[in-house]
Motif scaffolding. Structure first.
Motif, PDB file in Angstrom:
ATOM      1  N   GLN A   1       0.858  -1.183   0.000  1.00  0.00           N
ATOM      2  CA  GLN A   1       0.000   0.000   0.000  1.00  0.00           C
ATOM      3  C   GLN A   1       0.890   1.229   0.000  1.00  0.00           C
ATOM      4  O   GLN A   1       1.891   1.286   0.719  1.00  0.00           O
ATOM      5  CB  GLN A   1      -0.916  -0.003   1.228  1.00  0.00           C
ATOM      6  N   ILE A   2       0.529   2.207  -0.844  1.00  0.00           N
ATOM      7  CA  ILE A   2       1.269   3.462  -0.933  1.00  0.00           C
ATOM      8  C   ILE A   2       0.452   4.549  -0.243  1.00  0.00           C
ATOM      9  O   ILE A   2      -0.734   4.750  -0.575  1.00  0.00           O
ATOM     10  CB  ILE A   2       1.551   3.837  -2.395  1.00  0.00           C
ATOM     11  N   ARG A   3       1.082   5.218   0.715  1.00  0.00           N
ATOM     12  CA  ARG A   3       0.449   6.367   1.374  1.00  0.00           C
ATOM     13  C   ARG A   3       1.274   7.602   1.021  1.00  0.00           C
ATOM     14  O   ARG A   3       2.503   7.540   0.963  1.00  0.00           O
ATOM     15  CB  ARG A   3       0.406   6.166   2.886  1.00  0.00           C
ATOM     16  N   TYR A   4       0.546   8.717   0.839  1.00  0.00           N
ATOM     17  CA  TYR A   4       1.268   9.933   0.462  1.00  0.00           C
ATOM     18  C   TYR A   4       0.473  11.132   0.914  1.00  0.00           C
ATOM     19  O   TYR A   4      -0.743  11.061   1.135  1.00  0.00           O
ATOM     20  CB  TYR A   4       1.517   9.981  -1.049  1.00  0.00           C
ATOM     21  N   GLU A   5       1.215  12.251   1.071  1.00  0.00           N
ATOM     22  CA  GLU A   5       0.570  13.513   1.440  1.00  0.00           C
ATOM     23  C   GLU A   5       1.304  14.635   0.726  1.00  0.00           C
ATOM     24  O   GLU A   5       2.494  14.548   0.467  1.00  0.00           O
ATOM     25  CB  GLU A   5       0.608  13.704   2.950  1.00  0.00           C
ATOM     26  N   ALA A   6       0.559  15.659   0.414  1.00  0.00           N
ATOM     27  CA  ALA A   6       1.141  16.867  -0.153  1.00  0.00           C
ATOM     28  C   ALA A   6       1.499  17.797   0.982  1.00  0.00           C
ATOM     29  O   ALA A   6       0.628  18.100   1.826  1.00  0.00           O
ATOM     30  CB  ALA A   6       0.168  17.528  -1.123  1.00  0.00           C
ATOM     31  N   LEU A   7       2.733  18.235   1.040  1.00  0.00           N
ATOM     32  CA  LEU A   7       3.168  19.108   2.128  1.00  0.00           C
ATOM     33  C   LEU A   7       2.379  20.402   2.085  1.00  0.00           C
ATOM     34  O   LEU A   7       2.230  21.041   1.044  1.00  0.00           O
ATOM     35  CB  LEU A   7       4.668  19.378   2.005  1.00  0.00           C
ATOM     36  N   GLY A   8       1.851  20.760   3.281  1.00  0.00           N
ATOM     37  CA  GLY A   8       1.031  21.965   3.361  1.00  0.00           C
ATOM     38  C   GLY A   8      -0.447  21.697   3.153  1.00  0.00           C
ATOM     39  O   GLY A   8      -1.245  22.638   3.243  1.00  0.00           O
ATOM     40  N   THR A   9      -0.831  20.468   2.837  1.00  0.00           N
ATOM     41  CA  THR A   9      -2.247  20.124   2.643  1.00  0.00           C
ATOM     42  C   THR A   9      -2.613  19.070   3.673  1.00  0.00           C
ATOM     43  O   THR A   9      -1.933  18.026   3.765  1.00  0.00           O
ATOM     44  CB  THR A   9      -2.496  19.583   1.245  1.00  0.00           C
ATOM     45  N   PRO A  10      -3.661  19.285   4.479  1.00  0.00           N
ATOM     46  CA  PRO A  10      -4.011  18.299   5.513  1.00  0.00           C
ATOM     47  C   PRO A  10      -4.562  17.031   4.870  1.00  0.00           C
ATOM     48  O   PRO A  10      -5.167  17.052   3.816  1.00  0.00           O
ATOM     49  CB  PRO A  10      -5.073  19.009   6.344  1.00  0.00           C
ATOM     50  N   GLY A  11      -4.329  15.909   5.550  1.00  0.00           N
ATOM     51  CA  GLY A  11      -4.878  14.625   5.110  1.00  0.00           C
ATOM     52  C   GLY A  11      -3.846  13.759   4.415  1.00  0.00           C
ATOM     53  O   GLY A  11      -2.950  14.263   3.737  1.00  0.00           O
ATOM     54  N   ILE A  12      -3.971  12.456   4.628  1.00  0.00           N
ATOM     55  CA  ILE A  12      -3.087  11.462   4.006  1.00  0.00           C
ATOM     56  C   ILE A  12      -3.923  10.590   3.087  1.00  0.00           C
ATOM     57  O   ILE A  12      -4.987  10.096   3.479  1.00  0.00           O
ATOM     58  CB  ILE A  12      -2.394  10.595   5.073  1.00  0.00           C
ATOM     59  N   LEU A  13      -3.451  10.393   1.862  1.00  0.00           N
ATOM     60  CA  LEU A  13      -4.133   9.547   0.871  1.00  0.00           C
ATOM     61  C   LEU A  13      -3.371   8.244   0.723  1.00  0.00           C
ATOM     62  O   LEU A  13      -2.181   8.168   1.058  1.00  0.00           O
ATOM     63  CB  LEU A  13      -4.212  10.263  -0.477  1.00  0.00           C
ATOM     64  N   TYR A  14      -4.046   7.220   0.212  1.00  0.00           N
ATOM     65  CA  TYR A  14      -3.386   5.941   0.020  1.00  0.00           C
ATOM     66  C   TYR A  14      -3.921   5.287  -1.242  1.00  0.00           C
ATOM     67  O   TYR A  14      -4.999   5.602  -1.723  1.00  0.00           O
ATOM     68  CB  TYR A  14      -3.580   5.022   1.221  1.00  0.00           C
ATOM     69  N   MET A  15      -3.136   4.366  -1.768  1.00  0.00           N
ATOM     70  CA  MET A  15      -3.510   3.519  -2.914  1.00  0.00           C
ATOM     71  C   MET A  15      -3.020   2.108  -2.645  1.00  0.00           C
ATOM     72  O   MET A  15      -1.880   1.916  -2.214  1.00  0.00           O
ATOM     73  CB  MET A  15      -2.887   4.015  -4.233  1.00  0.00           C
ATOM     74  N   ASP A  16      -3.886   1.116  -2.900  1.00  0.00           N
ATOM     75  CA  ASP A  16      -3.477  -0.278  -2.840  1.00  0.00           C
ATOM     76  C   ASP A  16      -2.816  -0.665  -4.159  1.00  0.00           C
ATOM     77  O   ASP A  16      -3.330  -0.354  -5.240  1.00  0.00           O
ATOM     78  CB  ASP A  16      -4.680  -1.186  -2.584  1.00  0.00           C
ATOM     79  N   VAL A  17      -1.688  -1.363  -4.061  1.00  0.00           N
ATOM     80  CA  VAL A  17      -0.955  -1.782  -5.255  1.00  0.00           C
ATOM     81  C   VAL A  17      -1.593  -3.061  -5.794  1.00  0.00           C
ATOM     82  O   VAL A  17      -1.757  -4.040  -5.052  1.00  0.00           O
ATOM     83  CB  VAL A  17       0.528  -2.017  -4.940  1.00  0.00           C
ATOM     84  N   LEU A  18      -1.978  -3.017  -7.060  1.00  0.00           N
ATOM     85  CA  LEU A  18      -2.538  -4.188  -7.733  1.00  0.00           C
ATOM     86  C   LEU A  18      -1.746  -4.435  -9.019  1.00  0.00           C
ATOM     87  O   LEU A  18      -1.443  -3.489  -9.746  1.00  0.00           O
ATOM     88  CB  LEU A  18      -4.018  -3.964  -8.068  1.00  0.00           C
ATOM     89  N   PRO A  19      -1.404  -5.722  -9.316  1.00  0.00           N
ATOM     90  CA  PRO A  19      -1.650  -6.903  -8.480  1.00  0.00           C
ATOM     91  C   PRO A  19      -0.797  -6.883  -7.224  1.00  0.00           C
ATOM     92  O   PRO A  19       0.206  -6.163  -7.161  1.00  0.00           O
ATOM     93  CB  PRO A  19      -1.280  -8.048  -9.422  1.00  0.00           C
ATOM     94  N   PRO A  20      -1.155  -7.694  -6.220  1.00  0.00           N
ATOM     95  CA  PRO A  20      -0.436  -7.604  -4.932  1.00  0.00           C
ATOM     96  C   PRO A  20       1.041  -7.900  -5.056  1.00  0.00           C
ATOM     97  O   PRO A  20       1.834  -7.393  -4.265  1.00  0.00           O
ATOM     98  CB  PRO A  20      -1.150  -8.651  -4.068  1.00  0.00           C
ATOM     99  N   GLN A  21       1.481  -8.723  -6.036  1.00  0.00           N
ATOM    100  CA  GLN A  21       2.891  -9.090  -6.127  1.00  0.00           C
ATOM    101  C   GLN A  21       3.729  -8.054  -6.860  1.00  0.00           C
ATOM    102  O   GLN A  21       4.932  -8.227  -7.018  1.00  0.00           O
ATOM    103  CB  GLN A  21       3.029 -10.437  -6.862  1.00  0.00           C
ATOM    104  N   ALA A  22       3.135  -6.977  -7.385  1.00  0.00           N
ATOM    105  CA  ALA A  22       3.877  -5.996  -8.183  1.00  0.00           C
ATOM    106  C   ALA A  22       4.917  -5.292  -7.328  1.00  0.00           C
ATOM    107  O   ALA A  22       4.703  -5.036  -6.137  1.00  0.00           O
ATOM    108  CB  ALA A  22       2.919  -4.991  -8.798  1.00  0.00           C
ATOM    109  N   THR A  23       6.045  -4.979  -7.937  1.00  0.00           N
ATOM    110  CA  THR A  23       7.103  -4.208  -7.266  1.00  0.00           C
ATOM    111  C   THR A  23       7.327  -2.872  -7.952  1.00  0.00           C
ATOM    112  O   THR A  23       8.320  -2.196  -7.671  1.00  0.00           O
ATOM    113  CB  THR A  23       8.406  -5.010  -7.241  1.00  0.00           C
ATOM    114  N   THR A  24       6.470  -2.516  -8.885  1.00  0.00           N
ATOM    115  CA  THR A  24       6.498  -1.196  -9.520  1.00  0.00           C
ATOM    116  C   THR A  24       5.074  -0.681  -9.560  1.00  0.00           C
ATOM    117  O   THR A  24       4.114  -1.460  -9.648  1.00  0.00           O
ATOM    118  CB  THR A  24       7.072  -1.256 -10.944  1.00  0.00           C
ATOM    119  N   PHE A  25       4.935   0.636  -9.507  1.00  0.00           N
ATOM    120  CA  PHE A  25       3.593   1.221  -9.520  1.00  0.00           C
ATOM    121  C   PHE A  25       3.714   2.679  -9.931  1.00  0.00           C
ATOM    122  O   PHE A  25       4.721   3.344  -9.637  1.00  0.00           O
ATOM    123  CB  PHE A  25       2.954   1.101  -8.135  1.00  0.00           C
TER     124      PHE A  25
END
Length: 1241
Positions: A974-998
């Motif tokens: 799972q990738i979590r990210y936030e924009a500096l200066g903007t409240p809140g954290i967003l996330y994305m699930d990596v599909l397919p689960p075995q992927a090592t690039t996204f």
């Protein structure tokens, strides 16, 4: 993408529900009903029809009914192929479209809306679809398109019936463009329901004006754009008018004999047109006539030549047709004027001079009579008597007699009898004779070359004999030595004599004699005679020998014989000189006294003596007779025929080269007289059949032709030639060239690392060339082809590739290529095996494998090593040798080339007994190597490492990382990210689960982001504290260049707006307020979840397959430079992870069980190998690339088929080890209890 806040399960479900409801678009309320209703429609059969139906509330089931029969809601309406629903259902359009309408579509239709949750069913008003059927045919009696024949003034009945139609058509009759009013019509039922026919009858009385016009039946209907019409053509019969004769000129009936009389008879009107005929004195004369149907005119032209016997004849013309009541006639009587057809003079016009001539002149009959008068040249003579008599056809005959004295000067004058009359003023009728007065000739002489002049034989000489006077013309005759001269009759002989005809010029007569002088004309006397007169002349002709003959004293000659030849010149003028030569070489000769010669010439003779040899056969001995004065030479030759035995010539070929499977010709260059009677060929003591064989034949000249030559045909061939004079022999060698064939090639060739070895390649070939051996290294990489560090040698039919100080990267496949210029080159493949001690793959000092230690699950430890020859694996636990007889321990060994694997499966893992350090030792005759594996309990996954940016655009970032240890359970990222200066954290699930690039999308340009990467399994996530799993990035601006990856990223999520949605945030805040109210429920669920987790893991691992653990090792992994891109072991140090995964295992190479004997695979790829076989019995060559047998080591490139196995053979790599651990099933995420799926929060 979704906003996720930490909390218990109920809070998570509540947040998802509220977020979904906030984003669900609800349609606006709209009244149910029709916004478009069907209407009555009328179409013509075959056209398309569309009934409209618009529903105000889409989403309801809509269908059409036809005469109460429901057609169904399927837009395609399968029961009615020509029916379909058209329009956009989302807009409520359900229009019924009917293609190619026919009568079965003539019905009532209604649009029905089915009952739904929001309202009752609706039915539209019924509408009628009316199908108009046009009449296809009109049946007319008489038959349409025909021509009817009627008689003018009679009444006839016609009828017209229409074909099936709807509605019944209207029928109208039209006669010559005018509508007939007297019509009776009836409407009848058609052949099918709803169809009708119309039958109409009319009475017609045709007139002559209707001839050739149409009687039309016309049918009209609303279904027709234009009426249909059928018609008949009326042929109305009526009589013609009276005939008229058109006479040329004003004086009717008066004609002259011999005149071409053309009379035209014309009759107008009538149908059919009049039939005309001409009669002469009541007898038919001409029945030919022509008609012009457009003007209804009949014409007949009488063309006749008027003769005297036509005087008083009556010519008449008659006209009638088939409906005439009588014959109409017109006639004329002829009055013929004719001159005398001939004038005859009786008596002879030839008489000697000074004597009387008596003649009579008589004419044929003429109308009117003619008068006669006599003329001699231009002088009129008075007749002795005139008289007139009655002639034929009403004419008269005239006669006149004449007697007068002839003189020499009257010879050749014209004597004419002339007939004349006032009726024939423009014509003269004469009969003339030529007066012939006889008298004798006066002088005779010859004109030609002067006597005594020497003429060369072949000269053209012209002699002319001339005479003056005489009547009749004098007869001039030529004589040669008292014999009359005539031309040669055979046309093929040259015309040496041309005798001209008698010619006259005034009173002079001449006859020409032209001759080509020859020996017979020498001193000959030529005489011309005319009556009693004669004249003579004599010629002197010079000529070369008339014949040169060679006489021999013998005909059959052999080497050593003496031959005496005599040359005789029969006659010549002047005498000639004789000489001898043989093939240009002058010979000495002896003169012989001459004899008498013909043609008053001179003869000569000379002889020569020759000694014979075989070389003289066929040579020519020539005698030449030369005249110095004439500067001319005549020759004769004698061809020597020397009999001798066969002799082989110097150009005889002794060595012949041929290519195997080709043709060979062993030529023969032999000389013999007579020609050799037989050519006998012998090969290796066996005589070849002169009649030929399957692969040889002896040509007519003795040459031996061979085809499909093989190397067995190589050798010496003995030729034996024979004739009646003797025999001869010769040896010819056949050298057969053939393509090389590899006979010896040791495969495989083995050498210890650092040692030296020769790869030997021995061939059978002809010819053997010094540089015919070449070597190639097989491989995909360019450096693999280099043989610079190897020594290439060759001697005779053996070539060697010598390798000094063998290295591991020199192992692989080599190809020996032999080319001696005969196609095809030979190719042999040989494998070089470099033996070395085992090298166990242990990229880190310590690896680990996770398994539940509850005595119900299993664990698989994998040990892989490289080495040659085969490796033997041994296992220890905490330094003590492992007892593989224990049923809890199972080992499987696999070999592929130099790669060897050992899989140790531990059943019923116990934390107390099996959580230990296992050591794998790999041993072969050259040494050993080992590695350690730690068996541990299942846990949360380790954080991923190596997170880095691969590409970047203003709106996206491409990421790549290395997965960590999965804790013994399937993990996802799972990738979590936030924009500096903007409240809140967003996330994305990596599909397919075995992927090592996204690729992270939905970003804003020129914005700085902090990005975390988490790994999670059923027991939790890896946390956010590891620095290797987080990164900060700044997206480029729109005016800055973007870095794009040079490969296709495996997955990508849809773009999400960068601005946080308002409604999800509000619902998240509300959820936080409810956290305290559900904490007790959450604690209870957490305890129950832990209990079920332990039970589920125990059950799944007990039923799980060892194959899963084996498959986890190889899933999506490839051997590249000694490390795995994705492995199942993890190091305890900060290096690249190397761990045992429990999910998606896929091996790099196909398995080969040491205990099981597999059949050899892909035999069709090995048929072309020079040396089939395998390196060791334990190694199986499966899925080798085309043209090879598989890799010896991983360092040898495999080709396109390895390591990417063909899909049709290995569609699912997870099933490779089904035979090894078929008792177990892979553990999937979905097999966990519901409460254990997803994230622990």
């Amino acid at each position: 993408m979704a906003l996720r806040t930490p909390g218990r399960v109920p809070l998570l479900l509540l947040g998802l529900l509220t977020t979904g409801l906030a984003h669900l678009p609800l349609p606006a309320s709209a009244p149910r009903g029709f916004w478009a209703l069907p209407e009555n429609l009328t179409v013509v059969e075959g056209a398309a029809a569309e009934l409209r139906c618009g529903v105000s509330a889409p989403g309801s089931a809509v269908q059409w009914a036809k005469d109460g029969l429901l057609l169904g809601p399927d837009p395609r309406i399968p029961s009615f192929p020509r029916y379909r629903l058209e329009g956009d259902p989302d807009r409520g359009e359900f229009h019924l479209h009917i293609e190619a309408c026919d009568l079965s579509d003539d019905a009532e239709y209604e649009c029905q809306v089915g009952r739904s949750e929001t309202g009752p069913e609706l039915v539209s008003p019924r509408v009628i679809l009316t199908i108009l059927v046009p009449p296809k045919v009109l049946q007319l009696t008489p038959e349409a398109g025909s021509t009817v024949t009627w008689v003018a003034g009679q009444e006839y009945v016609v009828s017209c019936v229409s074909g099936d139609a709807k509605p019944a058509p209207d029928i109208t009759f039209i006669q010559s463009g005018q509508t007939i009013s007297d019509i009776s019509a009836n409407v009848n039922v058609g052949s099918r329901e709803k169809l009708f026919t119309t039958e109409a009858t009319a009475r017609v009385t045709p007139q002559s004006s209707d001839n050739g016009k149409l009687l039309v039946c016309e049918g009209s209907s609303p279904a027709l754009d234009t009426p249909i019409r059928v018609s008949v053509t009326m042929n109305v019969l009526f009589p013609p008018g009276p005939p008229v004769i058109e006479w040329p000129g004003l004086d009717e009936g008066h004609v002259r004999a011999g005149q071409s009389l053309e009379l035209l008879c014309v009759s107008r009107g009538g149908n059919p047109p009049a039939t005309l005929q001409w009669l002469k004195n009541g007898q038919p004369m001409s029945t030919a006539w022509g008609t012009e149907h457009a003007e209804a005119v009949a014409r007949s032209m009488l063309v006749t030549i008027v003769r005297p016997e036509d005087h008083g004849a009556r010519l008449s013309c008659e006209a009638h047709n088939s409906v005439s009541t009588g014959i109409q006639e017109r006639g004329v009587t002829l009055q013929v004027t004719f001159p005398p057809s001939a004038i005859t003079i009786l008596g002879s016009a030839s008489q000697s001079e000074n004597k009387n001539v008596t003649l009579s002149c008589i004419t044929k009959s003429s109308r009117p009579r003619v008068l006669l008068r006599w003329w001699l040249g231009w002088r009129q003579l008075l007749p002795t008597e005139d008289m007139v008599m009655d002639g034929l056809h009403g004419g008269h005959i005239s006669m006149s007699n004449l007697t007068f004295l002839v003189r020499r000067e009257d010879n050749g004058l014209t004597l004419t009898c002339e007939a004349f009359s006032e009726a024939f003023t423009k014509e003269t009728f004469k009969k003339s004779l030529i007066l012939n007065v006889k008298y004798p000739a006066q002088k005779l002489w010859i004109e030609g070359p002067p006597e005594g002049q020497r003429l060369r034989a072949g000269t053209r000489v012209r002699l002319v004999c001339l005479a003056i006077g005489g009547n009749p013309d004098p007869s001039l005759t030529w004589f040669k030595d008292s014999r009359a001269v005539t031309e040669p009759r055979p046309p093929q002989e040259p015309r040496r004599v041309q005798l001209g005809s008698l010619e006259k010029s005034g009173s002079t007569f001449s006859r020409e004699l032209v001759l080509i002088t020859g020996p017979s004309d020498n001193q000959a006397k030529f005489t011309c005679k005319a009556g009693q007169l004669s004249a003579s002349t004599q010629l002197v002709v010079q000529f070369p020998p008339t014949n040169v003959t060679i006489l021999a004293n013998a005909s059959a000659l052999r080497p050593g014989d003496a031959l005496n030849l005599t040359c005789v010149s029969v006659s010549s003028n002047p005498p000639v000189n004789l000489s001898w030569d043989k093939e240009g070489e002058r010979l000495e000769s002896v003169a012989i006294p001459p004899r008498s010669a013909p043609f008053k010439g001179s003869a000569a003779a000379r002889s020569v003596l020759l000694r014979m040899s075989s070389r003289d056969h066929g040579h020519r001995v020539t005698c030449r007779a030369h005249s110095t004065e004439l500067r001319e030479t005549m020759s004769a030759f004698y061809r020597l025929n020397v009999l001798y035995p066969p002799e082989f010539l110097g150009e005889q070929v002794l060595v012949v080269t041929a290519v195997e499977q080709g043709e060979a010709l062993l030529p023969v260059s032999v000389s013999a007289n007579p020609a050799p009677e037989a050519f006998n060929w012998t090969f290796r003591g066996y005589r070849l059949s002169p009649a030929g064989g399957p692969r040889h034949r002896i040509l007519s000249g003795g040459a031996l032709q061979l085809w499909n030559v093989t190397r067995a045909d190589d050798g010496l061939y003995q030729l034996h030639c024979q004739n009646s004079e003797g025999t001869a022999e010769a040896l010819v060698r056949l050298d057969v060239h053939y393509a090389p064939t590899i006979r010896v090639l040791q495969d495989p060739t083995e050498v210890n690392i650092g040692g030296s070895v020769d790869i030997v390649c021995t061939v059978d070939a002809n010819p053997i060339l010094p540089g015919m051996f070449n070597w190639e290294r097989l491989g995909e990489e360019e450096e693999d082809h280099s043989l610079d560090d190897m020594e290439r040698m060759s001697k005779g039919s053996t070539g060697r590739l010598r390798i000094h100080h063998a290295k591991l990267d020199q192992a692989g496949a080599y190809q020996c290529i032999v080319d001696n210029g005969v196609a095809p080159p030979a190719r042999g493949l040989v494998r070089l095996v470099v033996r070395f001690a085992p090298q166990v793959e242990h990229p880190t000092p310590l690896t680990k494998v996770a398994a539940a230690g509850d005595s119900t699950s299993s664990a698989t430890l994998h040990c892989r090593a490289r080495g040659v020859p085969n490796i033997v694996f041994t296992w220890t636990k905490n330094g003590v040798a492992l007892d593989l007889q224990d049923p809890r321990y199972t080992e499987h060994t696999y070999h592929q080339g130099m790669v060897h694997s050992s899989l140790l499966t531990i059943a019923n893992v116990s934390a107390a007994q099996d959580y230990a350090l296992f050591t794998c030792t790999a041993t072969n005759p050259l040494g050993s190597d080992r590695t350690n594996i730690q068996l541990v309990s299942i846990s949360r996954p380790d954080p991923p490492t190596g997170l880095k940016v691969m590409s970047m655009t203003p709106y996206s970032v491409g990421l790549e990382w290395k997965p960590g240890f999965d804790g013994g359970l399937p993990q996802r990222f799972q990738i979590r990210y936030e924009a500096l200066g903007t409240p809140g954290i967003l996330y994305m699930d990596v599909l397919p689960p075995q992927a090592t690039t996204f690729t992270l999308t939905g970003l804003q340009p020129s914005t700085r982001y902090r990005v975390w990467l988490l790994a999670s399994n059923a027991l939790g996530d890896s946390g956010l504290m590891d620095k290797g799993s987080q990164i900060s990035v700044t997206t480029p601006g729109l005016d800055q260049p973007s870095g794009e990856p040079d490969y296709q990223l495996p997955t990508e999520q849809p773009t999400r707006p960068s601005r946080l949605p308002l409604m999800p945030v509000l619902f998240a805040v509300g959820g936080l307020l409810l956290l305290s109210n559900i904490s007790c429920v959450g604690g209870f669920l957490w305890q129950r979840r832990l209990r079920r987790l332990a039970e589920g893991i125990s059950e799944k691992t007990e039923a799980g397959s060892e194959e899963d653990r084996v498959r986890n090792e190889y899933e999506d992994s490839q051997w590249t430079g000694g490390q795995d891109t994705q492995s199942s072991m993890v190091s305890t140090t900060d290096v690249e992870p190397y761990y045992h995964s429990m999910k998606d295992f896929s091996p790099q190479l196909p398995p080969t069980l040491e205990e099981v004997s597999y059949p050899r695979g892909l035999t069709h790829l090995e048929e072309d190998m020079a040396f089939p076989g395998h390196l060791y019995d334990e190694v199986e060559r499966l899925n080798a690339p085309s043209g090879a047998w598989g890799p010896l080591y991983d360092e040898v490139p495999m080709g396109l088929c390895d390591p990417c196995w063909p899909e049709e053979t290995y569609e699912d790599t997870r099933g490779i080890y089904d035979q090894v651990a078929g008792d177990f099933d892979p553990m999937e995420t979905d097999s966990l209890p519901f409460e254990l799926r997803g994230h622990l929060v």
